[in-house]
Motif scaffolding. Structure first.
Motif: not given
Lengths: 98, 488
Positions: A41, A44, A46, A49-51, A53-54, B378-384, B386, B433
């Protein structure tokens, strides 16, 4: 970083688990393998990206999900204390005070 | 045709026309379980007496016209991590081998209210952590198509029971594929609904931001009927959505004309067995012959979905499973030296190997010094991930692909290779995810006559498009009618 016996010992302590010697030896290998797989990982990007965001829920949905604190009848005590080691009055644990 | 071979919709019509009684149907199903389950091992608990009592009660209510749901009188099985008041809910673990919940899960309450009759609780991987149902503390469930093989997991009992006719339908739970993969391995319909559509109240938590309950059925029509009964807001689950859900049976339309069906090239690469790739491409042809358009898309982030999923799932699991300390419920270690010894030994004796492995991994990725590198990453990867799926859905109405890169494998074949097992979740975990809905439906048999599943992924809260597309496939093919030969 390689997963050592010391690391396994340390996280087992944090997780309140007691491992047998055999379990410990296996975990050093297996957890080591999985963690190095997780390391993929790191490739990748990132950076943008904001942690947080999701998040599944819309903000107004969260707001409206908060409800008043309403007093309701609780579950019957007998049903909650059904374990044979709990004596129908209290949850029983080993002595914690000297 | 025997009663267990019918679908919900067929039985419902027989029941309302009084051609069969609910007692007769329940009795037949219990007889079927009695005949088959010692070999297949679908159930952890069978509640014979309660089932007969409930059947009698429901029949009376039906006769008086009080109950009129399509599920009235339909015998069901429920995965053993969904709480049932007064009935053992073991989660497939020694830790909860004595846990009898004082309440019903929201979905169980809803199904009881619709008049469905509970036959028993279904086998699963311990704490839903696995994809073969081999890690259950109680027993191994066998695949009805080949009893030397696994039924998939973690809802292996739920899928095998439906296919073997030991339940007319069942509920499972899906954190990273645990409904869809066993549905695919056993050849039935399995739906993982949108995160938030079904209340998780009373579902034993594994990874709370990924877990979702869903139905396993023989047909897409049955899936829509069960979904109608269990969907909807529940104030007891903060993440349960307040949207008014539609009547899903309205989406049972045989038409895909003009629809755009996305096929990600990452979903049919060489990692997927050839039989499965062929079956997926055949499904694409079925849709295009019916007037749909196939759009080739790409989801480049696919190579990162498995590590992202496992880091998040195991972090949440290590936190969720911290509650098992032996004090209030569950297994208790005997003759403890002190409170610490009590807690540690309870956990060490109560959890199986895979659960301990996952708790340790989850603890590691959350521990000081590693939190940013693994969990936050992993949280950031989750956003990507999505974002990429949302972008893909700008090009198509639905995405299709395989459920798993393989069909059902032999019992014992992969249990000692955790990474191999984790990697095979690649096509199911992105759905959890990104919080999307997805369904598995039968789309063929491989060279060993084992079922192959077709996965249909939809936009958030767009179960209707999945149901419509799956229904069209079913109406134009015969795969859903294939059943294993069980010699009984």
């Amino acid at each position: 970083m390689a997963i050592t016996k010391e690391i396994i010992d340390y996280i087992a302590k944090l997780a309140m688990l007691q491992l047998s010697n055999e379990e410990q030896d296996n975990m050093v290998i297996e957890i080591g393998q999985v963690i190095s797989y997780f390391d993929k990982l790191k490739e990748l990007d990132t950076s943008d990206v904001d942690a947080m965001e999701f998040f599944f829920m819309d903000e107004d949905e969260v707001e409206s999900s908060l409800r008043d604190d309403i007093v309701k009848e609780s579950y019957p005590r007998k049903q909650l204390l059904h374990s044979e080691e709990n004596d129908l009055e209290y949850f029983r644990v080993p002595k914690v005070v000297e | 045709m025997q009663l267990h071979e019918y679908t919900i919709s067929e039985l419902s019509s027989l029941i309302s026309k009084k051609e069969i009684s609910i007692l007769e149907l329940t009795q037949h199903m219990l007889g079927r379980i009695e005949k088959l389950d010692s070999e297949l091992g679908c159930y952890i608990s069978i509640v014979e007496d309660q089932a007969m009592e409930q059947a009698a009660k429901v029949q009376k209510m039906l006769d008086k016209g009080i109950l009129t749901s399509p599920l009235t009188g339909i015998p069901m099985g429920i995965k053993d991590n969904i709480c049932t008041e007064g009935i053992l809910t073991s989660c497939g673990s020694k830790m909860l081998s004595n846990f009898v919940p004082p309440y019903n899960a929201h979905v169980v309450k809803k199904l009881y209210n619709s008049g469905s009759v509970l036959l028993g609780k279904l086998n699963m991987d311990e704490y839903a952590m696995g994809s073969s149902t081999e890690s259950s503390y109680f027993k191994k469930t066998r695949n009805p198509w080949d009893t030397e093989r696994v039924p998939g997991g973690s809802s292996g009992g739920s899928a095998a029971a439906v296919v073997a006719g030991e339940a007319i339908y069942s509920l499972g739970s899906d954190t990273g594929g645990s409904i869809r993969q066993p549905a695919s391995f056993c050849g039935c319909v399995g739906l993982k609904p949108t995160y938030g559509l079904i209340s998780r109240f009373g579902l034993v938590s594994y990874a709370s931001s990924l877990d979702q309950i869903g139905p396993l059925t023989k047909t897409v029509t049955d899936c829509a009927l069960v979904l109608n009964a269990i969907a909807g807001h529940d104030p007891m689950d903060l993440t349960s959505s307040r949207r008014i859900h539609p009547d899903y049976t309205k989406a049972l339309i045989n038409d895909v004309k003009g629809m755009k069906i996305g096929l990600p090239r990452e979903f049919i690469d060489d990692s997927v067995e050839k039989n499965i790739r062929d079956a997926i491409l055949n499904a694409v042809k079925v849709f295009t012959d019916l007037g749909a358009e196939c759009v080739e898309i790409s989801i480049p982030v696919m190579e990162y979905v498995v590590p992202t999923y496992y880091i998040i799932a195991l972090a949440e699991a290590s936190s969720n499973l911290a509650r098992y300390d032996g004090v209030k419920f569950g297994y208790r270690a005997s003759n403890p030296k002190d409170i610490l010894d009590f807690c540690k030994r309870t956990r060490s004796e109560g959890f199986g190997t895979e659960v301990k492995r996952r708790i340790l991994l989850g603890t590691y990725v959350l521990s000081s010094g590693y939190y940013d590198a693994y969990y936050k990453k992993a949280l950031k990867a989750r956003a990507i991930i999505t974002r990429e799926f949302n972008k893909a859905f700008e090009q198509c109405d639905i995405i299709i692909g395989p459920v798993s890169p393989t069909t059902a494998y032999k019992i014992g074949e992969k249990i000692n290779d955790p990474i191999q097992m984790y990697m095979e979740d690649i096509f199911t975990v992105p759905v959890n995810i990104a919080g999307l809905p997805a369904m598995s439906i039968p789309c063929g048999l491989d060279n060993n006559s084992l079922p192959i599943g077709l996965q249909l992924l939809g936009k958030r809260f767009d179960e209707q498009t999945i149901i419509k597309t799956a229904y069209t496939f079913e109406q134009n093919t015969e795969f859903h009618n294939l059943r294993p030969n069980l010699n009984v």
